[in-house]
Each structure stands twice: as structure tokens, then as C-alpha cells.
Design an enzyme around this catalytic site. Structure first.
Site, short mmCIF file in Angstrom:
data_model
loop_
_atom_site.label_atom_id
_atom_site.label_comp_id
_atom_site.label_asym_id
_atom_site.label_seq_id
_atom_site.Cartn_x
_atom_site.Cartn_y
_atom_site.Cartn_z
N LYS A 29 -44.59 0.49 34.24
CA LYS A 29 -45.18 -0.54 33.39
C LYS A 29 -46.63 -0.16 33.03
CE LYS A 29 -42.22 -4.21 35.25
NZ LYS A 29 -42.19 -5.53 35.93
N ASN A 132 -46.55 -5.65 38.85
CA ASN A 132 -45.75 -4.97 39.88
C ASN A 132 -45.29 -3.56 39.50
OD1 ASN A 132 -43.82 -5.79 38.10
ND2 ASN A 132 -42.58 -6.95 39.56
N GLU A 146 -29.92 -1.59 28.75
CA GLU A 146 -31.33 -1.22 28.64
C GLU A 146 -31.50 0.22 28.13
OE1 GLU A 146 -32.86 -2.18 32.55
OE2 GLU A 146 -32.63 -4.33 32.19
P1 IDP Z 1 -37.36 -7.50 38.68
O1 IDP Z 1 -38.38 -6.77 37.84
O2 IDP Z 1 -37.55 -7.25 40.15
O3 IDP Z 1 -35.95 -7.26 38.22
P2 IDP Z 1 -37.17 -10.12 37.40
O4 IDP Z 1 -36.87 -11.41 38.10
O5 IDP Z 1 -36.13 -9.52 36.52
O6 IDP Z 1 -37.64 -9.07 38.52
O7 IDP Z 1 -38.50 -10.37 36.57
C1 IDP Z 1 -38.94 -9.42 35.60
C2 IDP Z 1 -40.43 -9.24 35.73
O8 IDP Z 1 -41.06 -10.48 35.41
C3 IDP Z 1 -40.95 -8.92 37.13
O9 IDP Z 1 -40.82 -7.55 37.46
C4 IDP Z 1 -42.37 -9.35 37.02
O10 IDP Z 1 -43.16 -8.39 36.31
C5 IDP Z 1 -42.26 -10.59 36.16
N1 IDP Z 1 -42.19 -11.81 36.97
C6 IDP Z 1 -41.15 -12.24 37.73
N2 IDP Z 1 -41.44 -13.41 38.35
C7 IDP Z 1 -42.71 -13.71 37.97
C8 IDP Z 1 -43.59 -14.81 38.26
O11 IDP Z 1 -43.26 -15.72 39.02
N3 IDP Z 1 -44.82 -14.77 37.67
C9 IDP Z 1 -45.23 -13.76 36.83
N4 IDP Z 1 -44.43 -12.73 36.52
C10 IDP Z 1 -43.19 -12.70 37.08
#
Ligand code: IDP
Ligand code: MG
Length: 168
Positions: A29, A132, A146
């Protein structure tokens, strides 16, 4: 003739039948790119034994990101997420190998870095869920979706990995 048949059979067996040709979409990212983590992350997938099939540095459009994260469109953080992912270039990759989708998710760690174990990418290199550093497909089906969203067919490279017989 028999040798030729055996090598064709062994190639077919190793790729199609054993699941060695499973693919996943991984993206460093914008924060991962800014923090110079591209080499480290790529190195982990290479050292694990997965095969690199595609890689590019790209600035994703908002439309592409909205489609990529379509299943999260109703989440309160969706707009923030799209803007974060649009804030700079991303390194988009496709990696191939046995159980690569599930294994890559383990290598990434949990969505929230605070829940991620040391030794995982998110456990080692980041602190906040909104920064992250890496994306990885969560299933074989989402990986296929994707990969076709981020790459054209001619960007996915077929090449013989000379180390594969030492891995499989
Ligand atoms: P993942 O990346 O582990 O698959 P997902 O639930 O698909 O997680 O969420 C996609 C992305 O959205 C996460 O990697 C993170 O960057 C962001 N994200 C997820 N939950 C939150 C949150 O509670 N606050 C802000 N960003 C979030
Ligand atoms: Mg996800």
C-alpha cells in the site's frame, strides 16, 4: 519419447493437479512504498518459495479502488480507505504457488496490526489498522477477481522457475 511424455506429465502434475499454480494478489500500500518496505516484503515472498508472476508500481484511480473494495462500501471507513489507497503509488503483485492465498494471509498477519504476531508483515512493520502497509486476497475467488482488476493478461508472465523442483 518416453522422457518427453514424463516431463510433460510431471509439469502438468506439478501445476494443474497439485494446486501449485494457485495465484494471489498482493499489494504494498502507499504507506509501505513510502516507508521503503517494498524490498523487504518482496523478499519474504521470494524466500518462502513463491513465484513472482507480475509486478508493477501504479497509482490507482478512485474508481479502481472503489471496485477493489466493493464489499466494504457500507463500512464507515470506506471513504478514508479509498483516499488512503489513492494517496500515492502502490506496488501491485501476483504471486503463485501451493496454497499461496491462505499462506500469504498468514504472512500478512491480522487486519489490525495490534492483533498481528511478530514475524508477520503487519506484526513487524506497522501499528494502525488504517496504515497496515499491505493487501492480500482473502480467497481464491477474490484473488481471481482482483488479479483481473489490476492486471491485463499480457502482464502475467509464464516462466520456468529453476528452483521449483527444490521446493516441490
Ligand atoms: P484485510 O486487508 O485484512 O483483508 P479488510 O477487512 O478487507 O481487511 O479491510 C480492508 C482494509 O480496510 C484493511 O486492510 C485496512 O486498511 C482498512 N480497514 C479495515 N478496518 C478498518 C477500520 O476499522 N478503520 C480503518 N481502516 C480499516
Ligand atoms: Mg480484505
Amino acid at each position: 519419447m518416453i522422457c518427453l511424455f514424463l516431463s510433460i506429465f510431471s509439469y502438468f502434475f506439478q501445476t494443474a493437479l497439485t494446486g501449485v499454480s494457485e495465484r494471489t494478489f498482493i499489494a504494498v500500500k502507499p504507506d509501505g512504498v513510502q516507508r521503503k518496505l517494498v524490498g523487504e516484503i518482496t523478499h519474504r515472498f521470494e524466500k518462502k518459495g513463491f513465484k513472482l508472476v507480475a509486478l508493477k508500481l501504479t497509482q490507482a484511480s478512485e474508481d479502481l479502488l472503489k471496485e477493489h473494495y466493493w464489499d466494504l462500501r457500507s463500512k464507515p471507513f470506506f471513504t478514508e480507505l479509498v483516499s488512503y489507497m489513492n494517496s500515492g503509488p502502490i506496488v501491485a503483485m501476483v504471486w503463485e504457488g501451493l496454497d499461496v492465498v491462505k499462506t500469504a494471509r498468514k504472512m500478512l498477519g491480522e487486519t489490525n496490526p495490534a492483533d498481528s504476531l511478530p514475524g508477520t508483515i503487519r506484526g513487524d512493520y506497522c501499528v494502525e489498522v488504517g496504515r497496515n502497509v499491505i493487501h492480500g486476497s482473502d480467497s481464491v475467488l477474490s484473488a481471481q477477481r482482483e488479479i483481473s482488476l489490476w492486471f491485463r493478461d499480457n502482464e502475467l508472465h509464464c516462466w520456468e522457475d529453476s528452483s521449483s523442483r527444490w521446493i516441490y
